[in-house]
Design an enzyme around this catalytic site. Structure first.
Site, PDB file in Angstrom:
ATOM      1  N   PRO A 368      35.736  43.741  35.283  1.00  0.00           N
ATOM      2  CA  PRO A 368      36.717  43.176  34.342  1.00  0.00           C
ATOM      3  C   PRO A 368      37.565  42.117  35.055  1.00  0.00           C
ATOM      4  CG  PRO A 368      37.333  45.418  34.953  1.00  0.00           C
ATOM      5  CD  PRO A 368      36.054  45.118  35.675  1.00  0.00           C
ATOM      6  N   ASP A 542      39.669  41.781  40.179  1.00  0.00           N
ATOM      7  CA  ASP A 542      39.062  42.925  39.497  1.00  0.00           C
ATOM      8  C   ASP A 542      40.216  43.792  38.981  1.00  0.00           C
ATOM      9  OD1 ASP A 542      37.907  45.356  38.824  1.00  0.00           O
ATOM     10  OD2 ASP A 542      36.452  45.305  40.476  1.00  0.00           O
ATOM     11  N   HIS A 543      40.367  43.812  37.675  1.00  0.00           N
ATOM     12  CA  HIS A 543      41.543  44.476  37.098  1.00  0.00           C
ATOM     13  C   HIS A 543      41.486  45.994  37.242  1.00  0.00           C
ATOM     14  CE1 HIS A 543      45.272  44.447  35.171  1.00  0.00           C
ATOM     15  NE2 HIS A 543      45.032  43.648  34.150  1.00  0.00           N
ATOM     16  N   ARG A 544      40.321  46.538  37.648  1.00  0.00           N
ATOM     17  CA  ARG A 544      40.261  47.978  37.897  1.00  0.00           C
ATOM     18  C   ARG A 544      41.023  48.316  39.166  1.00  0.00           C
ATOM     19  NH1 ARG A 544      33.899  48.544  38.166  1.00  0.00           N
ATOM     20  NH2 ARG A 544      34.325  46.759  39.488  1.00  0.00           N
TER      21      ARG A 544
END
Ligand code: CAO
Length: 570
Positions: A368, A542-544
């Site tokens: 993401p 990476d939004h995780r």
């Protein structure tokens, strides 16, 4: 006409089982002995037949329900003139099934003997003793075909592990091992016909198996033995007989894997043995999307494995990605005959483009991405760079903006360690080294050489190394090692143009910095507009792993370092 509640009969030691198939619908006419539902435990599945003829008035179960003996399956309006005995007592009917119906569930009478699976006198009594494992009493099934061998010679098997799958014209079942040990010799092959007492294989027993006497072990299983410990489990491990034919017909479905089976038309569940179904469930594989390679389209373990492998590597490069949805549940790529619209020429993608395309596709789809855009005032830094290059002309080393960027990025990574990390399942691996990759545009496509231990190198050394690696990249002479181990990447398009872009993260890294062309813009200094050289910074993360606020701080910090390079020394 009377109304009957059809209940689950005595199904042996299966206390609670899943309904995996509902074979009739409300309004359907059913005959006595017609299968109504299929239930499944972790090792076996069986069909539950109707004790009477009639019309289904109301279904009381659905796929996914847990049922046990006595659970109501459906309400049946008994057909006129049906024999009272079948209509009255479902329990009686179930009892009748036990003795008369080959398609019915396992019965105490037909329950195989748990320990009879070993031939007489060959029971393991000590370590490394050879044990002949035979087909136990499998009820009314005689001369059934071996359709699958689930172990190989040399394999270590546990007691109750399935060894082979056999199949009659209406059902298939797995035969479990009566002992633990190592397979010394297989005595059957696919296609053989077997019956009770046929030797399946010879095991070198793992040690003393139990303390029972041979006489005891040949007795009927005790009622309180776990289902899986009895070959009765195997006797009950029937899969839908019609499933074989059904599986050979394509079932078009794209529903999520967890729901597989729920939306299928009646009698259209995939044809696979219980252990294959369980294996598929564990992996989240929708069996309706797996093509069975065994006779009649039966799905094997290998089919499920191949499906998973294919799905995992379905980050196809250009050409293959366009062939069919790229492993995603999306509509197929449009197939267009471009020559209908004008002259065309087809050229194969370069090797690099195929490889980088596959990587970019996977990274774009699986990570993401969010991109934070900022600007750095590099007015002074650019002046310094020009000055250094003027002074160092004789050295032959051109000081580049990229070298300054690498130096600044390393300082930012030190301050924000989660940017120098990689996801590994539920863990974040923090790296204590600083290897920085940079995207290099080559005639054959994009490659990412890696500068190792960038934290230990000065700007001049970084400039020299990047230009050497970029030259090697263009000549196609980079070794694999020179493209591995990166922690963070920089993609600089500044020499070309653009005001911002979204760089794709180079997995397993968690962030990448995109750099666009710097430009002089008027910047308000509190009193007046000043002409400042501003460098666009596009940080994809990476939004995780990284929150938006952390990304904004990272980018702002980076911009502050570039605005005043002395801060790097702090
Ligand atoms: N703004 C304005 N000008 C810039 C600049 C920037 N951000 N960065 C570099 N330049 C200028 C330089 O000043 C230099 O100008 P001169 O020739 O007048 O001195 C020119 O651009 C070339 O710069 P450079 O020699 O310093 O090379 P570089 O560091 O810009 O690039 C490399 C090196 C390997 C990164 C580059 O050749 C390259 O391949 N870039 C493409 C990367 C890419 O494809 N990224 C996309 C990946 S995703 O598809």
């Amino acid at each position: 006409m009377s109304q009957l509640e059809i209940k689950i009969p005595d199904i042996g030691d299966f206390s609670e089982v899943d309904v995996i198939e509902v074979l009739v619908a409300e309004g359907d006419s059913v005959k006595a002995e017609q299968s109504l539902i299929t239930v499944e435990s972790d090792k076996a599945s069986m069909e539950i037949p109707s004790p009477a003829s009639g019309t289904v008035k109301a279904l009381k179960v659905k796929v996914g329900d847990k049922v046990r003996e006595g659970s109501v399956i459906l309400e049946l309006e008994e057909a006129a003139g049906a024999p009272a005995a079948t209509a009255e007592q479902p329990e009686d009917a179930a009892e009748q099934d036990k003795t008369e119906s080959a398609s019915g569930p396992a019965t105490p009478d037909s329950s195989p003997k748990a320990e009879a699976a070993t031939s007489e006198g060959k029971k393991a009594a000590a370590a490394a003793e050879a044990v002949s494992v035979v087909v136990p009493d499998i009820g009314d099934f005689k001369d059934v075909e071996v359709i699958e061998i689930l172990v190989s010679e040399g394999d270590a098997v546990k007691a109750e592990q399935s060894l082979i799958t056999v199949e009659s014209d209406k059902a298939s079942m797995e035969i479990p091992s009566s002992h633990a040990g190592v397979v010394k010799r297989l005595s059957v092959k696919v296609g053989d016909k077997v019956g009770q007492g046929s030797e399946i294989l010879v095991l070198e027993a793992a040690g003393r198996q139990d303390t029972e006497s041979p006489a005891e072990s040949a007795e009927q299983p005790k009622a309180d033995e776990p289902a899986a410990s009895q070959p009765a489990a195997a006797a009950a491990s029937f899969t839908s007989g019609e499933a074989g034919e059904m599986a050979s017909r394509p079932v078009e479905r794209t529903s999520p894997t967890q729901d597989y089976g729920k939306d299928l038309p009646l009698n259209k569940l995939p044809y696979a043995s219980p252990s294959v179904r369980k294996f598929a469930r564990e992996l989240g594989v929708d069996l309706t999307r797996v093509k069975g390679s065994a006779p009649k389209g039966r799905i094997t373990f290998d089919d499920v494995r191949s499906f998973v492998k294919q799905a995992l590597s379905a980050a196809p490069s250009g050409a293959t990605a366009t062939a069919a949805g790229g492993g995603l549940s999306v509509i197929d790529w449009p197939k267009v005959d471009f020559s209908r619209f004008g002259p065309v020429e087809a050229k194969p993608l370069s090797r690099i483009k195929k490889i980088s395309g596959a990587n970019l596709h996977r990274n774009w789809v699986m990570i993401p991405h969010v991109t934070n855009n900022d600007q750095a005032d590099i007015t002074e830094l650019e002046a310094l760079r020009v000055q250094l290059n003027t002074e160092n002309q004789k050295s032959g080393i051109k000081v580049t903006m990229l070298a300054f960027l690498i130096k600044a990025v390393v300082a930012a990574l030190k301050k924000f360690p989660e940017f120098n990390a990689s996801l590994d399942g539920d863990e974040l691996i923090y790296k204590q080294y600083y290897h920085i990759g940079f995207a290099a545009d080559t005639p054959n496509g994009l490659v990412v050489p890696v500068i190792r231990d960038a934290d230990k190198k000065g700007v001049l050394e970084l400039a020299k190394e990047t230009s050497e690696l970029a030259a090697k990249a263009r000549e196609g002479k980079l070794s694999p090692a020179q493209m591995q181990g990166g922690c963070f990447s920089i993609s600089s398009l500044g020499g070309i143009g653009g005001t911002s872009f979204t760089p794709i993260i180079n997995a397993p890294e968690v962030a990448i910095l995109g750099v666009s062309r710097s430009a002089h813009v008027p910047v308000w200094d509190g009193q007046a507009f000043q002409p400042r050289l501003m460098l666009p910074l596009s940080l994809s993360y990476d939004h995780r792993v990284i929150d938006g606020a952390a990304a904004a701080r990272f980018n702002a910090y980076l911009a502050s370092l570039l605005a005043d390079f002395r801060r790097i020394a702090l």
